[in-house]
Design a protein around this motif. Structure first.
Motif, PDB file in Angstrom:
ATOM      1  N   PHE A 139     -19.972   1.894  11.702  1.00  0.00           N
ATOM      2  CA  PHE A 139     -20.052   2.952  10.694  1.00  0.00           C
ATOM      3  C   PHE A 139     -20.925   2.483   9.539  1.00  0.00           C
ATOM      4  N   LEU A 140     -21.620   3.448   8.934  1.00  0.00           N
ATOM      5  CA  LEU A 140     -22.583   3.179   7.874  1.00  0.00           C
ATOM      6  C   LEU A 140     -21.862   3.043   6.542  1.00  0.00           C
ATOM      7  N   LEU A 141     -22.142   1.933   5.815  1.00  0.00           N
ATOM      8  CA  LEU A 141     -21.473   1.711   4.534  1.00  0.00           C
ATOM      9  C   LEU A 141     -22.175   0.620   3.742  1.00  0.00           C
ATOM     10  N   ASP A 142     -22.475   0.910   2.468  1.00  0.00           N
ATOM     11  CA  ASP A 142     -22.871  -0.137   1.528  1.00  0.00           C
ATOM     12  C   ASP A 142     -21.579  -0.640   0.899  1.00  0.00           C
ATOM     13  N   PHE A 143     -21.016  -1.680   1.485  1.00  0.00           N
ATOM     14  CA  PHE A 143     -19.682  -2.153   1.094  1.00  0.00           C
ATOM     15  C   PHE A 143     -19.661  -2.832  -0.268  1.00  0.00           C
ATOM     16  N   SER A 144     -20.821  -3.038  -0.882  1.00  0.00           N
ATOM     17  CA  SER A 144     -20.835  -3.631  -2.218  1.00  0.00           C
ATOM     18  C   SER A 144     -20.489  -2.605  -3.295  1.00  0.00           C
ATOM     19  N   VAL A 145     -20.579  -1.317  -2.954  1.00  0.00           N
ATOM     20  CA  VAL A 145     -20.245  -0.264  -3.927  1.00  0.00           C
ATOM     21  C   VAL A 145     -19.288   0.768  -3.366  1.00  0.00           C
ATOM     22  N   GLY A 146     -19.129   0.821  -2.052  1.00  0.00           N
ATOM     23  CA  GLY A 146     -18.287   1.837  -1.433  1.00  0.00           C
ATOM     24  C   GLY A 146     -17.051   1.251  -0.790  1.00  0.00           C
ATOM     25  N   GLY A 147     -15.940   1.987  -0.875  1.00  0.00           N
ATOM     26  CA  GLY A 147     -14.708   1.547  -0.245  1.00  0.00           C
ATOM     27  C   GLY A 147     -14.720   1.819   1.245  1.00  0.00           C
ATOM     28  N   PHE A 148     -13.916   1.100   1.982  1.00  0.00           N
ATOM     29  CA  PHE A 148     -13.802   1.333   3.422  1.00  0.00           C
ATOM     30  C   PHE A 148     -13.172   2.703   3.658  1.00  0.00           C
ATOM     31  N   PRO A 149     -13.531   3.377   4.746  1.00  0.00           N
ATOM     32  CA  PRO A 149     -13.007   4.728   5.013  1.00  0.00           C
ATOM     33  C   PRO A 149     -11.500   4.714   5.245  1.00  0.00           C
ATOM     34  N   ASN A 150     -10.871   5.855   4.943  1.00  0.00           N
ATOM     35  CA  ASN A 150      -9.417   5.968   5.037  1.00  0.00           C
ATOM     36  C   ASN A 150      -8.893   5.763   6.449  1.00  0.00           C
ATOM     37  N   TRP A 151      -9.724   6.047   7.454  1.00  0.00           N
ATOM     38  CA  TRP A 151      -9.212   5.910   8.813  1.00  0.00           C
ATOM     39  C   TRP A 151      -8.982   4.448   9.209  1.00  0.00           C
ATOM     40  N   LEU A 152      -9.466   3.500   8.423  1.00  0.00           N
ATOM     41  CA  LEU A 152      -9.149   2.093   8.689  1.00  0.00           C
ATOM     42  C   LEU A 152      -7.728   1.769   8.268  1.00  0.00           C
ATOM     43  N   PHE A 153      -7.376   2.152   7.056  1.00  0.00           N
ATOM     44  CA  PHE A 153      -6.026   1.876   6.538  1.00  0.00           C
ATOM     45  C   PHE A 153      -5.811   2.819   5.361  1.00  0.00           C
ATOM     46  N   CYS A 154      -5.145   3.947   5.594  1.00  0.00           N
ATOM     47  CA  CYS A 154      -5.006   4.963   4.560  1.00  0.00           C
ATOM     48  C   CYS A 154      -4.087   4.467   3.445  1.00  0.00           C
ATOM     49  N   ALA A 155      -4.154   5.141   2.291  1.00  0.00           N
ATOM     50  CA  ALA A 155      -3.398   4.712   1.107  1.00  0.00           C
ATOM     51  C   ALA A 155      -1.905   4.700   1.364  1.00  0.00           C
ATOM     52  N   SER A 156      -1.406   5.691   2.101  1.00  0.00           N
ATOM     53  CA  SER A 156       0.027   5.765   2.389  1.00  0.00           C
ATOM     54  C   SER A 156       0.495   4.580   3.230  1.00  0.00           C
ATOM     55  N   CYS A 157      -0.281   4.248   4.259  1.00  0.00           N
ATOM     56  CA  CYS A 157       0.091   3.117   5.118  1.00  0.00           C
ATOM     57  C   CYS A 157      -0.072   1.791   4.384  1.00  0.00           C
ATOM     58  N   GLN A 158      -1.077   1.690   3.507  1.00  0.00           N
ATOM     59  CA  GLN A 158      -1.221   0.490   2.695  1.00  0.00           C
ATOM     60  C   GLN A 158       0.010   0.287   1.814  1.00  0.00           C
ATOM     61  N   LYS A 159       0.478   1.372   1.214  1.00  0.00           N
ATOM     62  CA  LYS A 159       1.651   1.291   0.342  1.00  0.00           C
ATOM     63  C   LYS A 159       2.880   0.865   1.116  1.00  0.00           C
ATOM     64  N   ASN A 160       3.044   1.430   2.311  1.00  0.00           N
ATOM     65  CA  ASN A 160       4.199   1.080   3.139  1.00  0.00           C
ATOM     66  C   ASN A 160       4.169  -0.370   3.595  1.00  0.00           C
ATOM     67  N   SER A 161       2.953  -0.949   3.699  1.00  0.00           N
ATOM     68  CA  SER A 161       2.830  -2.344   4.126  1.00  0.00           C
ATOM     69  C   SER A 161       2.791  -3.299   2.938  1.00  0.00           C
ATOM     70  N   LEU A 162       3.028  -2.760   1.740  1.00  0.00           N
ATOM     71  CA  LEU A 162       3.026  -3.556   0.500  1.00  0.00           C
ATOM     72  C   LEU A 162       1.664  -4.164   0.247  1.00  0.00           C
ATOM     73  N   ALA A 163       0.584  -3.429   0.615  1.00  0.00           N
ATOM     74  CA  ALA A 163      -0.772  -3.930   0.385  1.00  0.00           C
ATOM     75  C   ALA A 163      -1.061  -3.983  -1.105  1.00  0.00           C
ATOM     76  N   LYS A 164      -1.902  -4.928  -1.498  1.00  0.00           N
ATOM     77  CA  LYS A 164      -2.301  -5.091  -2.897  1.00  0.00           C
ATOM     78  C   LYS A 164      -3.165  -3.911  -3.317  1.00  0.00           C
ATOM     79  N   PRO A 165      -2.815  -3.202  -4.409  1.00  0.00           N
ATOM     80  CA  PRO A 165      -3.665  -2.088  -4.841  1.00  0.00           C
ATOM     81  C   PRO A 165      -5.017  -2.567  -5.329  1.00  0.00           C
ATOM     82  N   LEU A 166      -6.025  -1.738  -5.108  1.00  0.00           N
ATOM     83  CA  LEU A 166      -7.382  -2.093  -5.511  1.00  0.00           C
ATOM     84  C   LEU A 166      -7.663  -1.684  -6.941  1.00  0.00           C
ATOM     85  N   ASN A 167      -8.381  -2.516  -7.676  1.00  0.00           N
ATOM     86  CA  ASN A 167      -8.915  -2.160  -8.980  1.00  0.00           C
ATOM     87  C   ASN A 167     -10.377  -1.809  -8.786  1.00  0.00           C
TER      88      ASN A 167
END
Length: 315
Positions: A139-167
């Motif tokens: 998939f196309l992405l300039d990862f230095s300025v853009g976040g990874f797409p939600n289909w990799l790990f959506c916000a809800s699933c990140q929260k359920n896995s106690l993932a570190k929130p992004l700043n």
């Protein structure tokens, strides 16, 4: 004989501290050590990298990195049905040996250049191996300025896995539609793939502007499953490539600009450690890989320095 050569390739041929002393004593290399005046941060050179990949569209510039399977044996002995994210995949020189070695690993790979992603797909299609294309999702992405797409790990699933929130930085752009292919691999009853087990950053972070590196590290942390591994390999301080740069090509402390406009950063262990520990990772391995090699064309000896690291997301 092959095993002996491979073992020799991965051994430490010299100590990095000895090289550092050698560089510091050489008057011709003093421009690498001089303090650099403070200046505004260098902008992202993503367009320069796109032009670079366009010029090397044949895909022959980067050789297949088979050594990574010995450098990171976890990729070979991981469980079945493993998800891996390759950040900055280029023409597929990293993902191809991984896909060949492990039949049940799925690779999701991003890059800033659509041309190079198409070339990676083409190379995999002609690799004469079973099921490589079906397990490769670019998939196309300039990862230095853009976040990874939600289909990799959506916000809800990140929260359920106690993932570190992004700043997120002020210029953050959420990437919703960056896939080159459709999302048919995503099950209808799933909101995302649930994160990845491995992330590979292989000669990728050195091309990212220094002020963007922490964002990339945080972003990698967010899509990695708890207990997952980030595998890092990049240019080390006083590598032969760094020492060949001219004074006018130095644009920052340990940062150089090539004639084509692409940037290259050379890492110390402390910089890498601070970068990933600051994102929340646990350090498992971190060292300089110091190898002597011989240029086949002119017979000159070369001293190469890479930084090898393994970092884990806390469970």
């Amino acid at each position: 004989m092959v095993e002996e050569k491979e073992a020799q390739y991965y051994s430490k041929d010299f100590q990095w501290e000895e090289l550092r002393e050698e560089v510091e004593r050489d008057p011709s290399l003093r421009h690498h050590l001089a303090p650099f005046p403070s200046s505004s941060p260098h902008p992202s050179d993503v367009d320069a990298w796109r032009r670079f990949h366009r010029r090397h569209s044949t895909g022959r510039f980067f050789k297949e990195r088979r050594y990574l399977l010995k450098e990171f044996p976890e990729l070979v002995y991981c469980d079945d049905f493993t998800n891996l994210l390759e950040v900055g995949c280029g023409n597929g020189s990293t993902v191809l040996p991984i896909l060949r070695a492990k039949q049940n690993i799925l690779v999701y790979a991003c890059d800033c250049s659509e041309e190079v992603l198409e070339k990676a797909k083409e190379i995999l299609a002609t690799a004469n191996a079973v099921s490589l294309e079906q397990r490769f999702h670019p998939f196309l992405l300039d990862f230095s300025v853009g976040g990874f797409p939600n289909w990799l790990f959506c916000a809800s699933c990140q929260k359920n896995s106690l993932a570190k929130p992004l700043n997120f930085p002020s210029d953050f752009k959420e990437n919703e539609s960056t896939t080159l292919n459709d999302l048919s691999f995503l099950r209808e009853d799933r909101c995302c793939i649930g994160g990845v087990d491995f992330i590979t950053l292989i000669f990728t972070m050195s091309a990212v502007p220094l002020q963007k590196m922490s964002f990339v590290a945080d972003n990698c942390f967010s899509v990695l499953k708890p207990g997952g591994l980030l595998l890092f390999r990049d240019y080390g301080l006083y590598d032969m490539t760094m020492l060949r740069f001219l004074p006018e090509q130095r644009v920052g402390c340990n940062v150089y600009m090539r004639s084509d406009g692409t940037l290259s950063y050379f890492f110390s262990l402390d910089i890498v450690r601070d970068l990933f520990l600051g994102a929340g990772f646990i350090e498992l391995e971190l060292e300089y890989c110091c190898v002597r090699s011989v240029n086949r064309r002119n017979g000159k000896k070369m001293q190469r320095v890479w930084v090898h690291g393994k970092f884990q997301k806390p469970s």
